[in-house]
Design a protein around this motif. Structure first.
Motif, PDB file in Angstrom:
ATOM      1  N   GLU A  99       7.400  -9.967  -5.854  1.00 20.99           N
ATOM      2  CA  GLU A  99       8.209  -8.787  -6.171  1.00 20.99           C
ATOM      3  C   GLU A  99       7.435  -7.921  -7.137  1.00 20.99           C
ATOM      4  N   PHE A 100       7.502  -6.625  -6.909  1.00 14.65           N
ATOM      5  CA  PHE A 100       6.879  -5.696  -7.846  1.00 14.65           C
ATOM      6  C   PHE A 100       7.630  -4.376  -7.814  1.00 14.65           C
ATOM      7  N   ASP A 101       7.522  -3.655  -8.918  1.00 18.47           N
ATOM      8  CA  ASP A 101       8.092  -2.315  -8.997  1.00 18.47           C
ATOM      9  C   ASP A 101       6.987  -1.321  -8.717  1.00 18.47           C
ATOM     10  N   SER A 102       7.237  -0.438  -7.783  1.00 19.66           N
ATOM     11  CA  SER A 102       6.261   0.576  -7.430  1.00 19.66           C
ATOM     12  C   SER A 102       6.408   1.777  -8.353  1.00 19.66           C
ATOM     13  N   LYS A 103       5.301   2.419  -8.626  1.00 18.36           N
ATOM     14  CA  LYS A 103       5.321   3.645  -9.426  1.00 18.36           C
ATOM     15  C   LYS A 103       5.550   4.871  -8.550  1.00 18.36           C
ATOM     16  N   LEU A 104       5.561   4.679  -7.240  1.00 15.02           N
ATOM     17  CA  LEU A 104       5.765   5.796  -6.324  1.00 15.02           C
ATOM     18  C   LEU A 104       7.192   6.311  -6.442  1.00 15.02           C
ATOM     19  N   GLU A 105       7.346   7.627  -6.385  1.00 16.09           N
ATOM     20  CA  GLU A 105       8.662   8.226  -6.540  1.00 16.09           C
ATOM     21  C   GLU A 105       9.226   8.751  -5.222  1.00 16.09           C
ATOM     22  N   LYS A 106       8.376   9.262  -4.364  1.00 16.80           N
ATOM     23  CA  LYS A 106       8.849   9.874  -3.120  1.00 16.80           C
ATOM     24  C   LYS A 106       9.099   8.810  -2.052  1.00 16.80           C
ATOM     25  N   GLU A 107      10.172   9.001  -1.312  1.00 17.36           N
ATOM     26  CA  GLU A 107      10.537   8.040  -0.263  1.00 17.36           C
ATOM     27  C   GLU A 107       9.432   7.905   0.786  1.00 17.36           C
ATOM     28  N   PHE A 108       8.807   9.008   1.157  1.00 19.23           N
ATOM     29  CA  PHE A 108       7.749   8.961   2.165  1.00 19.23           C
ATOM     30  C   PHE A 108       6.574   8.130   1.666  1.00 19.23           C
ATOM     31  N   SER A 109       6.242   8.241   0.384  1.00 23.51           N
ATOM     32  CA  SER A 109       5.155   7.444  -0.196  1.00 23.51           C
ATOM     33  C   SER A 109       5.487   5.958  -0.140  1.00 23.51           C
ATOM     34  N   LYS A 110       6.735   5.615  -0.447  1.00 23.54           N
ATOM     35  CA  LYS A 110       7.166   4.213  -0.381  1.00 23.54           C
ATOM     36  C   LYS A 110       7.130   3.711   1.061  1.00 23.54           C
ATOM     37  N   PHE A 111       7.502   4.568   1.991  1.00 21.97           N
ATOM     38  CA  PHE A 111       7.462   4.237   3.420  1.00 21.97           C
ATOM     39  C   PHE A 111       6.029   3.923   3.853  1.00 21.97           C
ATOM     40  N   ILE A 112       5.081   4.759   3.422  1.00 23.37           N
ATOM     41  CA  ILE A 112       3.667   4.540   3.760  1.00 23.37           C
ATOM     42  C   ILE A 112       3.180   3.229   3.136  1.00 23.37           C
ATOM     43  N   LEU A 113       3.543   2.972   1.879  1.00 25.05           N
ATOM     44  CA  LEU A 113       3.118   1.738   1.211  1.00 25.05           C
ATOM     45  C   LEU A 113       3.684   0.505   1.923  1.00 25.05           C
ATOM     46  N   ALA A 114       4.973   0.524   2.224  1.00 18.81           N
ATOM     47  CA  ALA A 114       5.600  -0.630   2.887  1.00 18.81           C
ATOM     48  C   ALA A 114       4.945  -0.914   4.230  1.00 18.81           C
ATOM     49  N   ASN A 115       4.682   0.124   4.997  1.00 18.29           N
ATOM     50  CA  ASN A 115       4.062  -0.069   6.309  1.00 18.29           C
ATOM     51  C   ASN A 115       2.597  -0.472   6.186  1.00 18.29           C
ATOM     52  N   SER A 116       1.902   0.043   5.196  1.00 19.47           N
ATOM     53  CA  SER A 116       0.500  -0.336   4.990  1.00 19.47           C
ATOM     54  C   SER A 116       0.384  -1.813   4.632  1.00 19.47           C
ATOM     55  N   ILE A 117       1.299  -2.291   3.790  1.00 19.60           N
ATOM     56  CA  ILE A 117       1.301  -3.706   3.420  1.00 19.60           C
ATOM     57  C   ILE A 117       1.554  -4.564   4.654  1.00 19.60           C
ATOM     58  N   THR A 118       2.512  -4.160   5.469  1.00 23.42           N
ATOM     59  CA  THR A 118       2.853  -4.937   6.663  1.00 23.42           C
ATOM     60  C   THR A 118       1.733  -4.914   7.696  1.00 23.42           C
ATOM     61  N   LEU A 119       1.005  -3.812   7.789  1.00 22.65           N
ATOM     62  CA  LEU A 119      -0.110  -3.734   8.735  1.00 22.65           C
ATOM     63  C   LEU A 119      -1.282  -4.618   8.325  1.00 22.65           C
ATOM     64  N   THR A 120      -1.366  -4.951   7.047  1.00 22.34           N
ATOM     65  CA  THR A 120      -2.462  -5.766   6.546  1.00 22.34           C
ATOM     66  C   THR A 120      -2.146  -7.234   6.822  1.00 22.34           C
ATOM     67  N   PRO A 121      -2.974  -7.924   7.609  1.00 19.69           N
ATOM     68  CA  PRO A 121      -2.698  -9.322   7.960  1.00 19.69           C
ATOM     69  C   PRO A 121      -2.521 -10.209   6.724  1.00 19.69           C
ATOM     70  N   GLY A 122      -1.528 -11.099   6.810  1.00 28.51           N
ATOM     71  CA  GLY A 122      -1.255 -12.023   5.718  1.00 28.51           C
ATOM     72  C   GLY A 122      -0.182 -11.542   4.770  1.00 28.51           C
ATOM     73  N   THR A 123       0.280 -10.312   4.932  1.00 26.97           N
ATOM     74  CA  THR A 123       1.337  -9.778   4.080  1.00 26.97           C
ATOM     75  C   THR A 123       2.377  -9.059   4.939  1.00 26.97           C
ATOM     76  N   VAL A 124       3.630  -9.177   4.530  1.00 24.00           N
ATOM     77  CA  VAL A 124       4.731  -8.503   5.224  1.00 24.00           C
ATOM     78  C   VAL A 124       5.702  -7.970   4.177  1.00 24.00           C
ATOM     79  N   THR A 125       6.027  -6.697   4.265  1.00 28.40           N
ATOM     80  CA  THR A 125       7.052  -6.143   3.383  1.00 28.40           C
ATOM     81  C   THR A 125       8.402  -6.594   3.917  1.00 28.40           C
ATOM     82  N   VAL A 126       9.134  -7.340   3.096  1.00 23.77           N
ATOM     83  CA  VAL A 126      10.417  -7.890   3.501  1.00 23.77           C
ATOM     84  C   VAL A 126      11.553  -6.936   3.170  1.00 23.77           C
TER      85      VAL A 126
END
Length: 162
Positions: A99-126
């Motif tokens: 668990e971590f708190d993101s410093k990103l404020e915009k929803e689109f930025s959080k959307f990009i981060l969540a999907n980028s994490i999930t696209l990276t093998p070995g990690t999944v945004t739950v």
């Protein structure tokens, strides 16, 4: 105007990636891009105060980010491959929820981060709730890097306003 921007953002890659310029393919591209632009323009362009120049800067930055992300996906693939084929696999595996708190404020930025994490093998945004991310990680090495450089790169592209 946001519908026109959305259409262009969707149609240009359609043309480039399809590589077919006959009337049927171009027509399908126009139709599909128009429908998706109509349905999703609010997601792509939430901030109406952003200028066209800033949007172009974001687009160029995002293209660079996608190249960097592709490199990270390859590195993570190699890591997961090494872990999976290692005779010490049981020692290397340490699945965990991070668990971590993101410093990103915009929803689109959080959307990009969540999907980028999930696209990276070995990690999944739950889960993402507000600024709180819950990510499943296959190994401790992958968990250490969260959110890390990925979040900083996204913030550099989408969080600045000028």
């Amino acid at each position: 105007m946001k519908y026109l921007y959305s259409f262009v953002v969707l149609f240009v890659p359609w043309l480039v990636l399809s590589g077919k310029f006959d009337p049927v393919h171009v027509g399908m591209g126009v139709l599909c891009s128009s429908l998706v632009a109509y349905w999703c323009a609010d997601l792509l362009f939430q901030d109406r105060a952003t200028t066209l120049g800033n949007r172009l800067r974001q687009l160029i930055g995002f293209v660079g980010y996608m190249g960097w992300l592709l490199g990270q996906i390859i590195v993570a693939n190699l890591h997961v491959f090494r872990v999976a084929l290692s005779p010490r696999m049981n020692e290397l595996l340490s699945p965990q929820m991070v668990e971590f708190d993101s410093k990103l404020e915009k929803e689109f930025s959080k959307f990009i981060l969540a999907n980028s994490i999930t696209l990276t093998p070995g990690t999944v945004t739950v889960r993402v709730e507000g600024s709180r991310f819950l990510v499943h990680s296959l190994t401790a090495k992958l968990a250490e890097g969260l959110p890390g450089v990925m979040e900083k790169r996204i913030a550099k592209i989408f969080e600045r306003t000028g």
